[in-house]
Write a protein that holds these residues in place. Structure first.
Motif, mmCIF file in Angstrom:
data_model
loop_
_atom_site.group_PDB
_atom_site.id
_atom_site.type_symbol
_atom_site.label_atom_id
_atom_site.label_comp_id
_atom_site.label_asym_id
_atom_site.label_seq_id
_atom_site.Cartn_x
_atom_site.Cartn_y
_atom_site.Cartn_z
ATOM 1 N N ASP A 1 -7.045 3.042 2.314
ATOM 2 C CA ASP A 1 -8.352 3.647 2.554
ATOM 3 C C ASP A 1 -9.331 2.578 3.014
ATOM 4 O O ASP A 1 -10.198 2.832 3.839
ATOM 5 C CB ASP A 1 -8.862 4.323 1.275
ATOM 6 C CG ASP A 1 -8.008 5.522 0.912
ATOM 7 O OD1 ASP A 1 -8.064 6.519 1.656
ATOM 8 O OD2 ASP A 1 -7.274 5.450 -0.090
ATOM 9 N N VAL A 2 -9.189 1.386 2.453
ATOM 10 C CA VAL A 2 -10.055 0.261 2.816
ATOM 11 C C VAL A 2 -9.213 -1.010 2.830
ATOM 12 O O VAL A 2 -8.424 -1.254 1.915
ATOM 13 C CB VAL A 2 -11.214 0.075 1.798
ATOM 14 C CG1 VAL A 2 -12.067 -1.131 2.174
ATOM 15 C CG2 VAL A 2 -12.064 1.316 1.699
ATOM 16 N N TYR A 3 -9.385 -1.788 3.881
ATOM 17 C CA TYR A 3 -8.738 -3.093 4.003
ATOM 18 C C TYR A 3 -9.836 -4.144 3.885
ATOM 19 O O TYR A 3 -10.811 -4.139 4.640
ATOM 20 C CB TYR A 3 -8.041 -3.206 5.364
ATOM 21 C CG TYR A 3 -7.460 -4.568 5.663
ATOM 22 C CD1 TYR A 3 -6.312 -5.009 5.035
ATOM 23 C CD2 TYR A 3 -8.058 -5.402 6.596
ATOM 24 C CE1 TYR A 3 -5.761 -6.251 5.313
ATOM 25 C CE2 TYR A 3 -7.518 -6.649 6.888
ATOM 26 C CZ TYR A 3 -6.374 -7.067 6.250
ATOM 27 O OH TYR A 3 -5.840 -8.290 6.529
ATOM 28 N N SER B 1 0.816 -1.213 0.000
ATOM 29 C CA SER B 1 0.000 0.000 0.000
ATOM 30 C C SER B 1 0.853 1.269 0.000
ATOM 31 O O SER B 1 0.512 2.252 -0.657
ATOM 32 C CB SER B 1 -0.940 -0.001 1.200
ATOM 33 O OG SER B 1 -0.200 -0.121 2.397
ATOM 34 N N VAL C 1 -7.061 0.479 -2.014
ATOM 35 C CA VAL C 1 -7.848 -0.595 -1.415
ATOM 36 C C VAL C 1 -6.949 -1.821 -1.371
ATOM 37 O O VAL C 1 -6.395 -2.230 -2.397
ATOM 38 C CB VAL C 1 -9.117 -0.891 -2.240
ATOM 39 C CG1 VAL C 1 -9.869 -2.084 -1.662
ATOM 40 C CG2 VAL C 1 -10.011 0.332 -2.307
ATOM 41 N N LEU D 1 -16.601 -1.950 0.906
ATOM 42 C CA LEU D 1 -16.375 -0.753 0.098
ATOM 43 C C LEU D 1 -17.476 0.291 0.229
ATOM 44 O O LEU D 1 -17.300 1.435 -0.194
ATOM 45 C CB LEU D 1 -16.202 -1.133 -1.376
ATOM 46 C CG LEU D 1 -14.939 -1.923 -1.692
ATOM 47 C CD1 LEU D 1 -14.978 -2.430 -3.123
ATOM 48 C CD2 LEU D 1 -13.706 -1.074 -1.449
ATOM 49 N N LEU E 1 -16.469 3.690 1.789
ATOM 50 C CA LEU E 1 -15.625 4.460 0.880
ATOM 51 C C LEU E 1 -16.463 5.063 -0.241
ATOM 52 O O LEU E 1 -16.292 6.243 -0.579
ATOM 53 C CB LEU E 1 -14.516 3.578 0.291
ATOM 54 C CG LEU E 1 -13.637 4.250 -0.767
ATOM 55 C CD1 LEU E 1 -12.840 5.400 -0.149
ATOM 56 C CD2 LEU E 1 -12.706 3.239 -1.411
#
Length: 157
Positions: free
Chosen positions: A109-111, A22, A34, A142, A145
């Motif tokens: 931002d998103v895991y 990341s 992501v 998601l 987000l």
């Protein structure tokens, strides 16, 4: 690993170095990152080192290995199992990955960690089932987000 004679470099699968790159994506200018983690559950990786407890818990003693080999040669079961090279490689990859995971997740931002436990590497015949479970999981992960990117007027619609 593969040696590139033209560049005179040793090429290694990125998973050995940084399994969730990341920070690399951020450095390359990605506005949204992501991360999807399909790594095996921790218990499976810890199982790769089974038998180490019999050797003192912190490593494999050479004397313990010799004792095990002598017992096996004599047909006596001495308990425990000597980890194979594969076991050690898998465990080392897991250790490297888990050591970097917190920092890698912080740059996301998103895991997303789809529910892939229970599926094996060769479960191609279950592809549609795996895809559907992962897709549904990803939609839920998601959504926040998507709402944030849509802005306050369209959030939740």
């Amino acid at each position: 690993p593969v040696f590139d004679p033209d560049a005179r470099e040793l090429l290694v699968d990125g998973g050995y170095v940084d399994n969730l790159p990341s920070r690399v994506m951020r450095d390359m200018g990605a506005a949204v990152v992501v991360g999807v983690d399909v790594e095996a559950a921790q218990e499976e990786e810890e199982d790769a080192l089974c038998g180490l407890e019999a050797a003192g818990g912190d490593g494999v003693s050479g004397w313990w290995v010799l004792w095990r080999r002598m017992c096996e040669a004599a047909g006596v079961r001495a308990g425990g199992r000597i980890p194979s090279q594969k076991d050690l490689t898998v465990a080392l990859c897991y250790i490297a990955h888990s050591g970097q995971l917190a920092a890698s997740k912080a740059a996301l931002d998103v895991y997303v960690r789809p529910p892939v436990d229970g599926y094996g590497l060769l479960d191609y015949h279950r592809r549609e089932e795996i895809e559907e479970r992962a897709y549904q999981h990803a939609l839920a992960a998601l959504r926040p987000l998507a709402d944030r990117l849509a802005g306050p007027a369209q959030a939740g619609s």
